[in-house]
Design a protein around this motif. Structure first.
Motif, mmCIF file in Angstrom:
data_model
loop_
_atom_site.group_PDB
_atom_site.id
_atom_site.type_symbol
_atom_site.label_atom_id
_atom_site.label_comp_id
_atom_site.label_asym_id
_atom_site.label_seq_id
_atom_site.Cartn_x
_atom_site.Cartn_y
_atom_site.Cartn_z
ATOM 1 N N ILE A 113 7.671 -11.500 -12.311
ATOM 2 C CA ILE A 113 6.774 -10.408 -12.695
ATOM 3 C C ILE A 113 7.065 -9.234 -11.780
ATOM 4 C CG2 ILE A 113 4.375 -9.668 -12.917
ATOM 5 C CD1 ILE A 113 3.589 -12.566 -13.323
ATOM 6 N N SER A 114 7.027 -8.044 -12.337
ATOM 7 C CA SER A 114 7.324 -6.848 -11.545
ATOM 8 C C SER A 114 6.143 -6.535 -10.639
ATOM 9 C CB SER A 114 7.610 -5.655 -12.467
ATOM 10 O OG SER A 114 7.940 -4.526 -11.708
ATOM 11 N N MET A 115 6.036 -7.296 -9.557
ATOM 12 C CA MET A 115 4.882 -7.147 -8.688
ATOM 13 C C MET A 115 5.222 -7.617 -7.281
ATOM 14 S SD MET A 115 1.020 -8.632 -9.306
ATOM 15 C CE MET A 115 0.901 -7.824 -10.910
ATOM 16 N N SER A 116 5.020 -6.730 -6.303
ATOM 17 C CA SER A 116 5.112 -7.073 -4.892
ATOM 18 C C SER A 116 3.794 -6.715 -4.232
ATOM 19 C CB SER A 116 6.256 -6.321 -4.210
ATOM 20 O OG SER A 116 7.510 -6.813 -4.630
ATOM 21 N N LEU A 117 3.402 -7.481 -3.216
ATOM 22 C CA LEU A 117 2.117 -7.282 -2.562
ATOM 23 C C LEU A 117 2.325 -7.080 -1.065
ATOM 24 C CD1 LEU A 117 1.730 -9.545 -4.993
ATOM 25 C CD2 LEU A 117 -0.608 -9.572 -4.141
ATOM 26 N N GLU A 118 1.589 -6.117 -0.522
ATOM 27 C CA GLU A 118 1.578 -5.894 0.918
ATOM 28 C C GLU A 118 0.138 -5.973 1.410
ATOM 29 O OE1 GLU A 118 2.876 -2.624 4.332
ATOM 30 O OE2 GLU A 118 3.104 -2.170 2.200
ATOM 31 N N PHE A 119 -0.138 -6.917 2.312
ATOM 32 C CA PHE A 119 -1.466 -7.078 2.881
ATOM 33 C C PHE A 119 -1.613 -6.148 4.082
ATOM 34 C CE2 PHE A 119 -0.779 -10.931 0.498
ATOM 35 C CZ PHE A 119 -2.018 -11.227 -0.031
ATOM 36 N N LEU A 120 -2.713 -5.401 4.102
ATOM 37 C CA LEU A 120 -2.934 -4.400 5.136
ATOM 38 C C LEU A 120 -4.033 -4.854 6.088
ATOM 39 C CD1 LEU A 120 -2.829 -1.197 2.893
ATOM 40 C CD2 LEU A 120 -0.943 -2.303 4.097
ATOM 41 N N PHE A 121 -3.779 -4.694 7.395
ATOM 42 C CA PHE A 121 -4.720 -5.061 8.437
ATOM 43 C C PHE A 121 -5.223 -3.784 9.116
ATOM 44 C CE2 PHE A 121 -2.070 -8.649 7.637
ATOM 45 C CZ PHE A 121 -2.817 -9.780 7.897
ATOM 46 N N ASN A 122 -6.420 -3.860 9.661
ATOM 47 C CA ASN A 122 -7.008 -2.715 10.360
ATOM 48 C C ASN A 122 -7.523 -3.168 11.720
ATOM 49 O OD1 ASN A 122 -7.952 -0.156 10.884
ATOM 50 N ND2 ASN A 122 -9.813 -0.371 9.642
ATOM 51 N N GLY A 123 -6.605 -3.720 12.514
ATOM 52 C CA GLY A 123 -6.975 -4.248 13.815
ATOM 53 C C GLY A 123 -7.718 -5.561 13.747
ATOM 54 N N GLU A 124 -7.850 -6.117 12.549
ATOM 55 C CA GLU A 124 -8.544 -7.376 12.361
ATOM 56 C C GLU A 124 -7.532 -8.512 12.195
ATOM 57 O OE1 GLU A 124 -11.790 -7.506 12.562
ATOM 58 O OE2 GLU A 124 -12.070 -5.333 12.654
ATOM 59 N N SER A 125 -8.021 -9.736 12.313
ATOM 60 C CA SER A 125 -7.126 -10.887 12.161
ATOM 61 C C SER A 125 -6.873 -11.220 10.701
ATOM 62 C CB SER A 125 -7.724 -12.113 12.878
ATOM 63 O OG SER A 125 -9.011 -12.414 12.352
ATOM 64 N N ASN A 126 -7.756 -10.727 9.810
ATOM 65 C CA ASN A 126 -7.606 -10.957 8.375
ATOM 66 C C ASN A 126 -7.390 -9.623 7.659
ATOM 67 O OD1 ASN A 126 -8.056 -13.782 8.464
ATOM 68 N ND2 ASN A 126 -10.265 -13.413 8.640
ATOM 69 N N PRO A 127 -6.608 -9.592 6.599
ATOM 70 C CA PRO A 127 -6.359 -8.333 5.870
ATOM 71 C C PRO A 127 -7.621 -7.832 5.190
ATOM 72 C CG PRO A 127 -5.495 -10.195 4.639
ATOM 73 C CD PRO A 127 -5.932 -10.748 5.965
ATOM 74 N N PHE A 128 -7.766 -6.517 5.121
ATOM 75 C CA PHE A 128 -8.934 -5.937 4.459
ATOM 76 C C PHE A 128 -8.602 -5.438 3.060
ATOM 77 C CE2 PHE A 128 -6.819 -2.304 6.229
ATOM 78 C CZ PHE A 128 -7.112 -1.235 5.405
#
Length: 313
Positions: A273-288
């Protein structure tokens, strides 16, 4: 301009192979752009329904010529699936276009590619039934065959053969295989045929990358414990869509059964599937939040990507 086109019968592994090639070229320092069949605003595949064979051919060839003309100086390698054989053969067969006319039309497309550095990877089976049966097994067996026949039975190919039932779609796929096999055997561009009857992808991928002149760079290894931080529900109010990232026995999954493969420590991709994912962090241990940044007809139709905000674990 440089193109790599992946072809084969439906279910032969074209999407996964196209993704693999694009990713490996990227990891070898080559700038690439991948166009899956599910890519939103695809530069070659037709979005409109055209029920006349001549008009379909004219529109499709026009899109090819426009793409070549507009991108003549492009340095990026474009990786396509299904644009040379599958789309023309299936659409024109549905309209019951004479097979010799289909071959002539695809030869015309090949002529338009004479000024392009183009390589073709063709996936095949000496016995087309092997690939067809494998595809049926993964897509639902007899129920898939019945549903597919019901979906397409209004086309001239089926009407002109008396609506003899779901088995007629097997003949359709066999006709497809014969036309594609003939076209490959006569192909005038740089090409390689991969007999993937045994589904030995490690070996086949090695052969393909050797053909393209590059090494294989494996995905980064991320432990199941490290992957757990990505689990959760993410929501895009703009799209009105909620996606769930969950853990399976061998890694992360999305949409229930689609495995997310690591591209980097916080980036993942889907094979088909034409889909890539990038998880973003904001100084936290889990992505927001997670950003989907390939243009796809379901998850993202924006050039800059679509943001999904985490709402719950």
């Amino acid at each position: 301009m440089k193109l790599v086109i992946v072809e084969g019968i439906p279910g032969s592994g074209k999407s996964s192979t196209a993704r693999f090639i694009s990713l490996q070229l990227e990891r070898n320092g080559v700038q690439t752009e991948l166009f899956h069949e599910s890519t939103f605003q695809h530069p070659i595949l037709l979005e409109e329904v055209i029920n006349n064979s001549e008009q379909w051919q004219a529109s499709y060839l026009s899109k090819w010529k426009k793409f070549i003309s507009n991108n003549a100086d492009m340095q990026t390698v474009c990786v396509f699936e299904s644009v040379l054989f599958q789309s023309p053969i299936i659409n024109l067969l549905h309209l019951d276009t004479d097979q010799s006319e289909i071959i002539r039309f695809i030869d015309e497309i090949l002529s338009s590619l004479s000024t392009v550095d183009c390589s073709l990877v063709y996936l095949y089976q000496n016995d087309p039934g092997v690939g067809i049966n494998r595809m049926m097994a993964t897509r639902g067996g007899e129920s898939w065959l019945e549903n597919t026949y019901e979906k397409y039975k209004h086309f001239p190919y089926y009407k002109n053969r008396g609506h003899s039932g779901k088995e007629l779609h097997l003949k359709f796929l066999d006709d497809y295989s014969k036309i594609a096999g003939h076209l490959f055997s006569e192909c005038r561009i740089n090409s390689i045929g991969i007999d993937n009857s045994n589904w030995e992808w490690d070996q086949d991928y090695g052969t393909i990358m050797s053909f393209l002149g590059h090494d294989i760079c494996p995905d980064p290894e991320i432990s199941l414990e490290e992957l757990e931080v990505f689990i959760g529900f993410f929501r895009s109010d703009e799209l009105g869509l909620t996606i769930q990232i969950q853990m399976g026995k061998d890694g992360l999954y999305i949409f229930g059964d689609q495995k997310l493969k690591p591209r980097d420590k916080n980036k993942f991709y889907l094979d088909n599937i034409s889909m890539s994912l990038e998880f973003l962090f904001n100084g936290e241990s889990n992505p927001f939040e997670v950003l989907i940044y390939e243009k796809d007809i379901v998850g993202n139709r924006n050039d800059i990507g679509s943001k999904f905000i985490k709402i719950t674990n």
